[in-house]
Design an enzyme around this catalytic site. Structure first.
Site, PDB file in Angstrom:
ATOM      1  N   GLY A   4     -21.351   1.092  11.747  1.00 17.28           N
ATOM      2  CA  GLY A   4     -20.205   0.923  12.652  1.00 17.28           C
ATOM      3  C   GLY A   4     -19.620   2.224  13.182  1.00 17.28           C
ATOM      4  N   ASP A   5     -20.081   3.392  12.678  1.00 18.41           N
ATOM      5  CA  ASP A   5     -19.533   4.673  13.147  1.00 18.41           C
ATOM      6  C   ASP A   5     -20.071   5.018  14.530  1.00 18.41           C
ATOM      7  OD1 ASP A   5     -17.933   5.261  11.031  1.00 18.41           O
ATOM      8  OD2 ASP A   5     -19.109   6.966  10.293  1.00 18.41           O
ATOM      9  N   LYS A  42      -5.165  -1.470   7.124  1.00 18.87           N
ATOM     10  CA  LYS A  42      -5.811  -0.479   7.987  1.00 18.87           C
ATOM     11  C   LYS A  42      -7.244  -0.104   7.628  1.00 18.87           C
ATOM     12  CE  LYS A  42      -4.251   3.568   5.425  1.00 18.87           C
ATOM     13  NZ  LYS A  42      -3.817   4.952   5.498  1.00 18.87           N
ATOM     14  N   SER A  89      -4.398   1.977  17.715  1.00 21.96           N
ATOM     15  CA  SER A  89      -5.463   2.851  17.228  1.00 21.96           C
ATOM     16  C   SER A  89      -6.492   3.090  18.323  1.00 21.96           C
ATOM     17  CB  SER A  89      -6.134   2.165  16.033  1.00 21.96           C
ATOM     18  OG  SER A  89      -7.365   2.791  15.745  1.00 21.96           O
ATOM     19  N   PHE A 121     -21.884  11.506   6.308  1.00 21.56           N
ATOM     20  CA  PHE A 121     -22.503  10.282   6.837  1.00 21.56           C
ATOM     21  C   PHE A 121     -23.151  10.560   8.195  1.00 21.56           C
ATOM     22  CE2 PHE A 121     -18.970   7.846   4.449  1.00 21.56           C
ATOM     23  CZ  PHE A 121     -19.743   7.738   3.303  1.00 21.56           C
ATOM     24  N   ASN A 172       0.834  -1.212   0.000  1.00 20.74           N
ATOM     25  CA  ASN A 172       0.000   0.000   0.000  1.00 20.74           C
ATOM     26  C   ASN A 172       0.866   1.257   0.000  1.00 20.74           C
ATOM     27  OD1 ASN A 172      -2.554   1.218  -0.029  1.00 20.74           O
ATOM     28  ND2 ASN A 172      -2.432   1.667   2.160  1.00 20.74           N
ATOM     29  N   TYR A 224     -10.654  -5.078  12.293  1.00 11.60           N
ATOM     30  CA  TYR A 224      -9.425  -4.262  12.327  1.00 11.60           C
ATOM     31  C   TYR A 224      -9.060  -3.902  13.768  1.00 11.60           C
ATOM     32  CZ  TYR A 224      -6.509  -0.105  12.066  1.00 11.60           C
ATOM     33  OH  TYR A 224      -5.494   0.811  12.265  1.00 11.60           O
ATOM     34  N   LYS A 279      -5.717  -5.001  16.246  1.00  9.52           N
ATOM     35  CA  LYS A 279      -4.826  -4.073  16.968  1.00  9.52           C
ATOM     36  C   LYS A 279      -4.780  -4.434  18.443  1.00  9.52           C
ATOM     37  CE  LYS A 279      -3.323  -1.495  13.674  1.00  9.52           C
ATOM     38  NZ  LYS A 279      -1.890  -1.490  13.345  1.00  9.52           N
TER      39      LYS A 279
HETATM   40  P1  NAD Z   1      -0.312   2.908   5.125  1.00  4.92           P
HETATM   41  O1  NAD Z   1      -1.100   1.832   4.478  1.00  4.92           O
HETATM   42  O2  NAD Z   1      -0.062   4.164   4.380  1.00  4.92           O
HETATM   43  O3  NAD Z   1       1.096   2.337   5.634  1.00  4.92           O
HETATM   44  C1  NAD Z   1       1.285   0.991   5.975  1.00  4.92           C
HETATM   45  C2  NAD Z   1       2.553   0.532   5.286  1.00  4.92           C
HETATM   46  O4  NAD Z   1       2.769  -0.845   5.603  1.00  4.92           O
HETATM   47  C3  NAD Z   1       2.461   0.612   3.757  1.00  4.92           C
HETATM   48  O5  NAD Z   1       3.632   1.236   3.276  1.00  4.92           O
HETATM   49  C4  NAD Z   1       2.367  -0.838   3.307  1.00  4.92           C
HETATM   50  O6  NAD Z   1       2.946  -1.045   2.029  1.00  4.92           O
HETATM   51  C5  NAD Z   1       3.105  -1.542   4.424  1.00  4.92           C
HETATM   52  N1  NAD Z   1       2.695  -2.943   4.635  1.00  4.92           N
HETATM   53  C6  NAD Z   1       1.433  -3.427   4.723  1.00  4.92           C
HETATM   54  N2  NAD Z   1       1.460  -4.754   4.922  1.00  4.92           N
HETATM   55  C7  NAD Z   1       2.774  -5.108   4.966  1.00  4.92           C
HETATM   56  C8  NAD Z   1       3.438  -6.328   5.156  1.00  4.92           C
HETATM   57  N3  NAD Z   1       2.768  -7.481   5.319  1.00  4.92           N
HETATM   58  N4  NAD Z   1       4.789  -6.327   5.175  1.00  4.92           N
HETATM   59  C9  NAD Z   1       5.493  -5.183   5.003  1.00  4.92           C
HETATM   60  N5  NAD Z   1       4.906  -3.990   4.804  1.00  4.92           N
HETATM   61  C10 NAD Z   1       3.564  -3.952   4.783  1.00  4.92           C
HETATM   62  O7  NAD Z   1      -1.034   3.220   6.531  1.00  4.92           O
HETATM   63  P2  NAD Z   1      -0.776   4.388   7.577  1.00  4.92           P
HETATM   64  O8  NAD Z   1      -1.974   5.266   7.582  1.00  4.92           O
HETATM   65  O9  NAD Z   1       0.568   4.989   7.384  1.00  4.92           O
HETATM   66  O10 NAD Z   1      -0.818   3.532   8.913  1.00  4.92           O
HETATM   67  C11 NAD Z   1       0.365   3.015   9.508  1.00  4.92           C
HETATM   68  C12 NAD Z   1      -0.040   2.178  10.710  1.00  4.92           C
HETATM   69  O11 NAD Z   1      -0.802   2.972  11.618  1.00  4.92           O
HETATM   70  C13 NAD Z   1      -0.909   0.972  10.369  1.00  4.92           C
HETATM   71  O12 NAD Z   1      -0.513  -0.112  11.201  1.00  4.92           O
HETATM   72  C14 NAD Z   1      -2.307   1.425  10.725  1.00  4.92           C
HETATM   73  O13 NAD Z   1      -3.143   0.363  11.090  1.00  4.92           O
HETATM   74  C15 NAD Z   1      -2.018   2.332  11.917  1.00  4.92           C
HETATM   75  N6  NAD Z   1      -3.059   3.350  12.123  1.00  4.92           N
HETATM   76  C16 NAD Z   1      -3.414   4.185  11.095  1.00  4.92           C
HETATM   77  C17 NAD Z   1      -4.422   5.130  11.284  1.00  4.92           C
HETATM   78  C18 NAD Z   1      -4.863   6.030  10.162  1.00  4.92           C
HETATM   79  O14 NAD Z   1      -5.952   6.596  10.257  1.00  4.92           O
HETATM   80  N7  NAD Z   1      -4.075   6.228   9.115  1.00  4.92           N
HETATM   81  C19 NAD Z   1      -5.043   5.238  12.534  1.00  4.92           C
HETATM   82  C20 NAD Z   1      -4.660   4.377  13.562  1.00  4.92           C
HETATM   83  C21 NAD Z   1      -3.644   3.441  13.348  1.00  4.92           C
HETATM   84  N1  UDP Z   2     -17.197  10.873   7.075  1.00  6.19           N
HETATM   85  C1  UDP Z   2     -18.130  11.427   6.209  1.00  6.19           C
HETATM   86  N2  UDP Z   2     -17.967  11.230   4.863  1.00  6.19           N
HETATM   87  C2  UDP Z   2     -16.932  10.507   4.342  1.00  6.19           C
HETATM   88  C3  UDP Z   2     -15.980   9.949   5.232  1.00  6.19           C
HETATM   89  C4  UDP Z   2     -16.153  10.144   6.592  1.00  6.19           C
HETATM   90  O1  UDP Z   2     -19.076  12.072   6.645  1.00  6.19           O
HETATM   91  O2  UDP Z   2     -16.856  10.341   3.101  1.00  6.19           O
HETATM   92  C5  UDP Z   2     -17.341  11.100   8.521  1.00  6.19           C
HETATM   93  C6  UDP Z   2     -17.466   9.831   9.358  1.00  6.19           C
HETATM   94  O3  UDP Z   2     -18.820   9.437   9.449  1.00  6.19           O
HETATM   95  C7  UDP Z   2     -16.865  10.261  10.700  1.00  6.19           C
HETATM   96  C8  UDP Z   2     -15.789  11.278  10.288  1.00  6.19           C
HETATM   97  O4  UDP Z   2     -16.143  11.720   8.976  1.00  6.19           O
HETATM   98  O5  UDP Z   2     -17.836  10.949  11.481  1.00  6.19           O
HETATM   99  C9  UDP Z   2     -14.382  10.691  10.252  1.00  6.19           C
HETATM  100  O6  UDP Z   2     -14.406   9.539   9.436  1.00  6.19           O
HETATM  101  P1  UDP Z   2     -13.056   8.775   9.058  1.00  6.19           P
HETATM  102  O7  UDP Z   2     -13.436   7.591   8.233  1.00  6.19           O
HETATM  103  O8  UDP Z   2     -12.073   9.729   8.488  1.00  6.19           O
HETATM  104  O9  UDP Z   2     -12.479   8.312  10.480  1.00  6.19           O
HETATM  105  P2  UDP Z   2     -13.073   7.258  11.547  1.00  6.19           P
HETATM  106  O10 UDP Z   2     -14.545   7.163  11.371  1.00  6.19           O
HETATM  107  O11 UDP Z   2     -12.357   6.005  11.263  1.00  6.19           O
HETATM  108  O12 UDP Z   2     -12.723   7.850  12.873  1.00  6.19           O
END
Ligand code: NAD
Ligand code: UDP
Length: 338
Positions: A293-294, A84, A124, A217, A35, A148, A152
């Protein structure tokens, strides 16, 4: 320190590389690019003076991990690699358990073989589930509402048990709230490969003309304007939390969770208004039913991270939106065009 960054080519990882190098750490990325676009590392290199190694590999591949541990000899690992997308995790549960739980387990085995005892883990706020009270503190019950979130929480539990063995093992669990924004240069940012699931990348694609309108949403939540409330955090603040947590892990043993958010909550309508200020144009919206699920609202109590390692968020909502717009407008097709 020498720091191995799994998933370092992703959205949060790429921003963290810059902050690590700015503080003098030696960094090696380990990523499968499932990704991410390898071009991100060229951008990171051009924005920094630090030395950045990279190895292509999967966190479920023990031999690949052994090779990088033997060559690079990391003193600590930051473990971002994972899947993720909450919706996708319900459709492909085994893939999520395999990568997020199995990958973490394989990584810990490799760390043990190499004698590496410090890990920072991307957790998360979704581990908390339906709020019993807000803001969430780290003692809030954990009851994730999705596959998901459960992956975590399971990984957190494995890390907690791993850290209890003899020695000075430390696992720092960073429970992220809603990361948004981009590096101030506009050179790196979030580059969704598909239709964005998250609010801010979706708004950014509406602003650039790729999508006609944002669907809001749910407008009947028990919140001041009826739309969902979240604690949005600038990705650079989040990246800095990892650097601070590394220092904490180096000097401590055991496993501790920390909320990484601002402590403020912002509605969908307020987010749209802030983006309009940043891009100088109206963002068309349509009301839509609640997304399955929100939850209505979530908000961090981030005081524990401040007390333990002196971290707090510094960027404003307007900075989150201005940087997102800079990234999106300079790179309308993300890294695809770069
Ligand atoms: P992202 O998808 O941009 O980054 C994840 C990276 O991991 C990517 O570069 C992907 O190629 C790599 N990857 C995935 N599976 C792999 C594997 N099996 N082996 C090696 N590399 C692999 O996501 P992000 O937003 O940068 O998130 C990073 C971390 O933070 C994730 O673990 C995600 O679950 C966690 N997280 C993200 C958010 C968010 O909203 N972005 C929120 C809470 C937690
Ligand atoms: N949301 C929305 N339209 C979209 C995407 C998200 O209204 O196209 C809303 C969603 O219902 C939530 C907030 O924006 O209230 C944040 O959503 P996001 O998916 O970014 O984060 P998460 O729900 O995982 O915290």
């Amino acid at each position: 320190m020498r720091v191995l960054v799994t998933g370092g080519a992703g959205y949060i990882g790429s921003h963290t590389l810059l902050e690590l190098m700015a503080q003098g750490h030696e960094v090696c990325v380990y990523d499968s690019y499932v990704n991410a676009n390898p071009k991100v590392l060229d951008r990171v290199r051009s924005l920094s003076n630090g030395k950045l190694g990279d190895v292509t590999g999967d966190v479920r591949d023990a031999a690949g991990l052994d090779a990088v541990f033997s060559d690079f000899e990391p003193e600590a690992v930051i473990h971002f690699a994972g899947l993720k997308a909450v919706g996708e995790s319900e459709e492909r549960p085994l893939a999520y358990y395999d990568v997020n739980v199995g990958g973490t387990l394989t990584l810990l085995h490799a760390m043990d073989r190499a004698g590496c005892r410090k890990i920072i883990f991307s957790s998360s706020a979704t581990v908390y589930g339906e709020p019993v009270y807000l803001p969430y503190d780290e003692a809030h019950p954990t009851a994730p509402l999705s596959v998901y979130g459960r992956t975590k929480l399971m990984a957190e539990q494995i890390l907690a048990d791993w850290s209890k063995q003899a020695g000075d093992r430390a696992a720092v669990l960073l429970r992220y709230f809603n990361p948004v924004g981009a590096h101030h240069s506009g050179e790196i940012g979030e580059d969704p490969s598909d239709i964005p699931n998250n609010l801010v990348p979706y708004i950014a694609q509406v602003a650039i003309g790729k999508r006609p309108a944002l669907q809001v949403f749910g407008t009947d939540y028990d919140t001041p304007d009826g739309t969902g409330l979240r604690d949005y955090i600038h990705v650079v603040d989040l990246a800095r939390a990892h650097v601070a947590a590394l220092g904490y892990a180096a000097g401590n043993a055991g496993c501790q969770p920390f909320n990484i958010g601002t402590g403020q909550s912002v509605s969908v309508r307020q987010m749209v208004a802030a983006f309009e200020r940043a891009c100088g144009a109206p963002i068309p919206t349509r009301t839509a039913p609640r997304r399955a699920g929100d939850i209505a609202a979530m908000q961090a109590d981030p005081s524990r991270a401040k007390a333990a390692f002196g971290w707090r968020a510094e960027h404003s909502l307007d900075e989150m939106m201005a940087s997102t717009w800079r990234w999106q407008s300079q790179n309308p097709d993300g890294y695809g065009n770069g």
